[in-house]
Design a protein around this motif. Structure first.
Motif, PDB file in Angstrom:
ATOM      1  N   ASP A   1      -3.799 -41.096  -8.387  1.00 10.89           N
ATOM      2  CA  ASP A   1      -3.159 -40.342  -7.242  1.00 10.89           C
ATOM      3  C   ASP A   1      -1.450 -40.532  -7.124  1.00 10.89           C
ATOM      4  OD1 ASP A   1      -5.578 -39.557  -6.351  1.00 10.89           O
ATOM      5  OD2 ASP A   1      -5.479 -40.901  -4.674  1.00 10.89           O
ATOM      6  N   GLY A   2      -0.801 -39.588  -7.159  1.00  6.29           N
ATOM      7  CA  GLY A   2       0.685 -39.714  -7.126  1.00  6.29           C
ATOM      8  C   GLY A   2       1.335 -39.664  -8.460  1.00  6.29           C
ATOM      9  N   PHE A   3       0.471 -39.494  -9.574  1.00  5.50           N
ATOM     10  CA  PHE A   3       1.377 -39.555 -10.921  1.00  5.50           C
ATOM     11  C   PHE A   3       1.719 -38.306 -11.337  1.00  5.50           C
ATOM     12  CE2 PHE A   3       1.459 -39.663 -15.681  1.00  5.50           C
ATOM     13  CZ  PHE A   3       1.693 -40.830 -15.844  1.00  5.50           C
ATOM     14  N   PRO A   4       2.907 -38.094 -11.867  1.00 11.44           N
ATOM     15  CA  PRO A   4       3.450 -36.402 -11.783  1.00 11.44           C
ATOM     16  C   PRO A   4       2.243 -35.913 -12.599  1.00 11.44           C
ATOM     17  CG  PRO A   4       5.186 -38.356 -12.404  1.00 11.44           C
ATOM     18  CD  PRO A   4       3.649 -39.187 -12.037  1.00 11.44           C
ATOM     19  N   ASP A   5       2.442 -34.496 -12.176  1.00  8.09           N
ATOM     20  CA  ASP A   5       1.553 -33.561 -12.774  1.00  8.09           C
ATOM     21  C   ASP A   5       2.112 -32.846 -14.035  1.00  8.09           C
ATOM     22  OD1 ASP A   5      -0.236 -31.423 -13.720  1.00  8.09           O
ATOM     23  OD2 ASP A   5       0.159 -30.245 -11.783  1.00  8.09           O
ATOM     24  N   LEU A   6       1.915 -33.206 -15.345  1.00 10.34           N
ATOM     25  CA  LEU A   6       2.320 -32.901 -16.428  1.00 10.34           C
ATOM     26  C   LEU A   6       1.731 -31.531 -17.146  1.00 10.34           C
ATOM     27  CD1 LEU A   6       2.985 -36.380 -17.884  1.00 10.34           C
ATOM     28  CD2 LEU A   6       4.658 -34.979 -17.019  1.00 10.34           C
ATOM     29  N   GLY A   7       0.780 -31.112 -16.500  1.00  8.12           N
ATOM     30  CA  GLY A   7      -0.039 -29.959 -17.079  1.00  8.12           C
ATOM     31  C   GLY A   7      -0.539 -30.120 -18.381  1.00  8.12           C
ATOM     32  N   LEU A   8      -1.201 -31.370 -18.423  1.00  8.32           N
ATOM     33  CA  LEU A   8      -1.739 -31.841 -19.753  1.00  8.32           C
ATOM     34  C   LEU A   8      -2.825 -31.115 -20.170  1.00  8.32           C
ATOM     35  CD1 LEU A   8      -1.545 -35.853 -19.231  1.00  8.32           C
ATOM     36  CD2 LEU A   8       0.014 -34.335 -20.948  1.00  8.32           C
ATOM     37  N   GLU A   9      -2.747 -30.564 -21.345  1.00  5.84           N
ATOM     38  CA  GLU A   9      -3.940 -29.883 -21.960  1.00  5.84           C
ATOM     39  C   GLU A   9      -3.909 -30.324 -23.479  1.00  5.84           C
ATOM     40  OE1 GLU A   9      -3.198 -25.740 -21.710  1.00  5.84           O
ATOM     41  OE2 GLU A   9      -3.413 -25.574 -19.598  1.00  5.84           O
ATOM     42  N   PHE A  10      -5.194 -30.106 -23.946  1.00  2.00           N
ATOM     43  CA  PHE A  10      -5.523 -30.591 -25.474  1.00  2.00           C
ATOM     44  C   PHE A  10      -6.051 -29.770 -26.491  1.00  2.00           C
ATOM     45  CE2 PHE A  10      -4.628 -34.419 -22.651  1.00  2.00           C
ATOM     46  CZ  PHE A  10      -3.797 -35.122 -23.134  1.00  2.00           C
ATOM     47  N   ASP A  11      -5.800 -29.612 -27.588  1.00  2.00           N
ATOM     48  CA  ASP A  11      -6.583 -28.576 -28.192  1.00  2.00           C
ATOM     49  C   ASP A  11      -7.670 -29.542 -29.006  1.00  2.00           C
ATOM     50  OD1 ASP A  11      -5.522 -29.997 -30.635  1.00  2.00           O
ATOM     51  OD2 ASP A  11      -4.290 -28.457 -31.262  1.00  2.00           O
ATOM     52  N   PRO A  12      -8.586 -28.694 -29.746  1.00  2.00           N
ATOM     53  CA  PRO A  12      -9.731 -29.273 -30.384  1.00  2.00           C
ATOM     54  C   PRO A  12      -9.385 -30.640 -31.148  1.00  2.00           C
ATOM     55  CG  PRO A  12      -9.890 -27.019 -30.202  1.00  2.00           C
ATOM     56  CD  PRO A  12      -8.557 -27.289 -29.984  1.00  2.00           C
ATOM     57  N   ASP A  13      -8.169 -30.501 -31.878  1.00  2.00           N
ATOM     58  CA  ASP A  13      -7.817 -31.722 -32.617  1.00  2.00           C
ATOM     59  C   ASP A  13      -7.193 -32.898 -32.131  1.00  2.00           C
ATOM     60  OD1 ASP A  13      -8.532 -30.536 -34.899  1.00  2.00           O
ATOM     61  OD2 ASP A  13      -6.910 -29.336 -35.353  1.00  2.00           O
ATOM     62  N   GLY A  14      -7.038 -32.622 -30.680  1.00  2.00           N
ATOM     63  CA  GLY A  14      -6.253 -33.681 -29.741  1.00  2.00           C
ATOM     64  C   GLY A  14      -5.029 -33.338 -29.569  1.00  2.00           C
ATOM     65  N   ARG A  15      -4.239 -32.467 -30.048  1.00  2.00           N
ATOM     66  CA  ARG A  15      -2.819 -32.373 -29.855  1.00  2.00           C
ATOM     67  C   ARG A  15      -2.438 -31.958 -28.510  1.00  2.00           C
ATOM     68  NH1 ARG A  15       1.371 -28.456 -30.238  1.00  2.00           N
ATOM     69  NH2 ARG A  15       3.206 -29.251 -31.183  1.00  2.00           N
ATOM     70  N   PRO A  16      -1.694 -32.658 -27.883  1.00  2.00           N
ATOM     71  CA  PRO A  16      -1.282 -32.400 -26.347  1.00  2.00           C
ATOM     72  C   PRO A  16      -0.431 -31.468 -26.220  1.00  2.00           C
ATOM     73  CG  PRO A  16      -0.175 -34.144 -26.943  1.00  2.00           C
ATOM     74  CD  PRO A  16      -1.028 -33.898 -28.253  1.00  2.00           C
ATOM     75  N   THR A  17      -0.555 -30.572 -25.155  1.00  2.00           N
ATOM     76  CA  THR A  17       0.865 -29.560 -24.452  1.00  2.00           C
ATOM     77  C   THR A  17       1.358 -30.361 -23.384  1.00  2.00           C
ATOM     78  OG1 THR A  17      -0.215 -27.686 -25.466  1.00  2.00           O
ATOM     79  CG2 THR A  17       1.240 -27.391 -23.844  1.00  2.00           C
ATOM     80  N   VAL A  18       2.433 -30.734 -23.068  1.00  2.00           N
ATOM     81  CA  VAL A  18       2.969 -31.593 -21.793  1.00  2.00           C
ATOM     82  C   VAL A  18       3.964 -30.209 -21.282  1.00  2.00           C
ATOM     83  CG1 VAL A  18       4.279 -33.139 -21.113  1.00  2.00           C
ATOM     84  CG2 VAL A  18       2.898 -33.593 -22.809  1.00  2.00           C
ATOM     85  N   THR A  19       3.603 -29.927 -19.994  1.00  2.00           N
ATOM     86  CA  THR A  19       4.498 -29.219 -19.145  1.00  2.00           C
ATOM     87  C   THR A  19       5.348 -29.860 -18.409  1.00  2.00           C
ATOM     88  OG1 THR A  19       2.951 -27.389 -19.370  1.00  2.00           O
ATOM     89  CG2 THR A  19       4.420 -27.045 -17.870  1.00  2.00           C
ATOM     90  N   ILE A  20       6.580 -29.960 -18.440  1.00  2.00           N
ATOM     91  CA  ILE A  20       7.304 -30.780 -17.538  1.00  2.00           C
ATOM     92  C   ILE A  20       7.456 -30.206 -16.327  1.00  2.00           C
ATOM     93  CG2 ILE A  20       9.533 -31.960 -17.212  1.00  2.00           C
ATOM     94  CD1 ILE A  20       8.072 -33.374 -19.202  1.00  2.00           C
ATOM     95  N   PRO A  21       7.236 -31.021 -15.136  1.00  2.00           N
ATOM     96  CA  PRO A  21       7.486 -30.189 -13.769  1.00  2.00           C
ATOM     97  C   PRO A  21       8.902 -29.886 -13.331  1.00  2.00           C
ATOM     98  CG  PRO A  21       6.796 -32.359 -13.433  1.00  2.00           C
ATOM     99  CD  PRO A  21       6.659 -32.250 -14.892  1.00  2.00           C
ATOM    100  N   ALA A  22       9.373 -28.994 -12.680  1.00  2.00           N
ATOM    101  CA  ALA A  22      10.739 -28.693 -11.985  1.00  2.00           C
ATOM    102  C   ALA A  22      10.911 -29.738 -11.153  1.00  2.00           C
ATOM    103  CB  ALA A  22      10.698 -27.243 -11.826  1.00  2.00           C
ATOM    104  N   VAL A  23      11.099 -31.108 -11.156  1.00  2.00           N
ATOM    105  CA  VAL A  23      11.365 -31.987 -10.400  1.00  2.00           C
ATOM    106  C   VAL A  23      12.320 -32.972 -11.160  1.00  2.00           C
ATOM    107  CG1 VAL A  23       9.852 -31.586  -8.835  1.00  2.00           C
ATOM    108  CG2 VAL A  23       9.257 -33.454 -10.479  1.00  2.00           C
ATOM    109  N   ASP A  24      12.917 -34.076 -10.525  1.00  2.00           N
ATOM    110  CA  ASP A  24      13.619 -35.115 -11.401  1.00  2.00           C
ATOM    111  C   ASP A  24      12.573 -36.192 -11.633  1.00  2.00           C
ATOM    112  OD1 ASP A  24      16.144 -34.282 -10.619  1.00  2.00           O
ATOM    113  OD2 ASP A  24      16.171 -35.381  -8.962  1.00  2.00           O
ATOM    114  N   PRO A  25      12.723 -36.676 -12.705  1.00  2.00           N
ATOM    115  CA  PRO A  25      11.819 -37.699 -13.288  1.00  2.00           C
ATOM    116  C   PRO A  25      11.636 -39.047 -12.478  1.00  2.00           C
ATOM    117  CG  PRO A  25      13.789 -37.752 -14.681  1.00  2.00           C
ATOM    118  CD  PRO A  25      13.872 -36.683 -13.597  1.00  2.00           C
TER     119      PRO A  25
END
Length: 326
Positions: A193-217
């Motif tokens: 809970d509370g961890f930033p939502d990075l929109g993490l998705e992974f393809d079949p080979d394990g390669r991630p897609t990270v979507t940075i939220p429009a907020v300060d880190p």
């Protein structure tokens, strides 16, 4: 980032060879054997031949063997003989394998210095064609002998460090110890809970897609386990084999990654990431949000487009770990 030199870059750069008996050796020019298959053709298992069948090897799997052979050999293709048959699925192109490799100069009988235990990516361009053909189709727990024409090894250049001259044939004795997964394998874990939502998705080979939220880190180091592995636990100072992707929070750009290339054996990645890896089991997947103080610092990394105030995000798959030498 510190990278420990590995076998896959030079194929066999530092090997310690055991006792060898090779009789009747003489130099001889060689012709090129059949070309190595492309990944789209699938692996073609090299067949045994008179030369590879003549190589006798004793000793325990994974330890320096004693090799005896009546040579020199005259081969125009890779010959491959299985001396010990392992179990499980055979390894194929694109697989990562843990091996112990011994090299003998089939032309002179000289032995190269050093013993090589290494992880090898079975892809064209990652290893020599002759070594690739020797290892392909082996099952974990196997010992195989490959007799390789010079043109599919070090060719006309030779390799003086290994006592291999121009146009020398080679004998590879390879113990195929294990198949190493190329992505995390274990039980998935929900983000806390509370961890930033990075929109993490992974393809079949394990390669991630990270979507940075429009907020300060976040202003502090945050890490979370996404997959919990069951292998050996990473200790402080270990060398670790990883797949990773680094993303700049400010730009959302990927500035470094191994997916699409090959896993890397590292001693260090980034201070905040290194600290998060300690205590993690092999097979795990981790996401780490790294502020400048735990990352690239005030200097940043201009070559990667990272400013001194940039926070970065790493997604890391832990594939293997090796303790430092005693």
């Amino acid at each position: 980032m510190l990278i420990r030199p590995g076998l896959a870059t030079l194929v066999v750069a530092t090997l310690v060879l055991p006792a060898l008996v090779l009789s009747g050796c003489a130099a001889r020019p060689l012709t090129l054997g059949p070309p190595s298959p492309t990944p789209s053709e699938g692996p073609v298992c090299a067949a045994a031949g008179e030369a590879s069948d003549a190589v006798e090897v004793s000793g325990d799997l994974g330890n320096s063997p004693v090799i005896a052979a009546a040579g020199p050999f005259s081969v125009d293709r890779v010959e491959r003989t299985v001396l010990i048959e392992g179990a499980g699925d055979p390894v194929g192109e694109g697989d990562l394998v843990e091996v112990a490799i011994t090299i003998v100069n089939a032309t002179t009988g000289e032995q190269a210095p050093g013993t090589a235990a290494a992880r090898v990516l079975l892809e064209e361009g990652a290893v020599q064609p002759g070594l690739l053909a020797t290892i392909l189709c082996s099952t974990p727990g196997s010992r195989v002998v490959g007799v390789v024409p010079a043109e599919e090894a070090f060719g006309s250049a030779g390799q003086p460090e290994l006592a291999i001259g121009p146009d020398d044939d080679l004998v590879f004795v390879v113990d195929v110890l294990a198949h190493v997964p190329t992505q995390a394998e274990g039980d998935p874990i929900a983000l806390p809970d509370g961890f930033p939502d990075l929109g993490l998705e992974f393809d079949p080979d394990g390669r991630p897609t990270v979507t940075i939220p429009a907020v300060d880190p976040p202003g502090e180091l945050l890490s979370a386990t996404l997959i919990e592995g069951t292998g050996t636990v990473v200790g402080a100072g270990d060398e670790f084999l990883v797949q990773f992707q680094g993303v700049n929070w400010r730009t959302g750009d990927v500035f470094d990654e191994t997916w699409g290339d090959a896993p890397r054996s590292l001693l260090e990645l980034l201070p905040g990431v290194d600290a998060a890896l300690v205590g993690l089991a092999v097979g795990s997947r981790l996401v780490v949000i790294v502020p400048p103080a735990d990352g690239y610092g005030a200097a940043g990394s201009p070559s990667s487009g990272i400013a001194g105030t940039d926070t970065v995000v790493y997604v890391v798959d832990v594939l293997a770990t090796t303790p430092p030498p005693a």
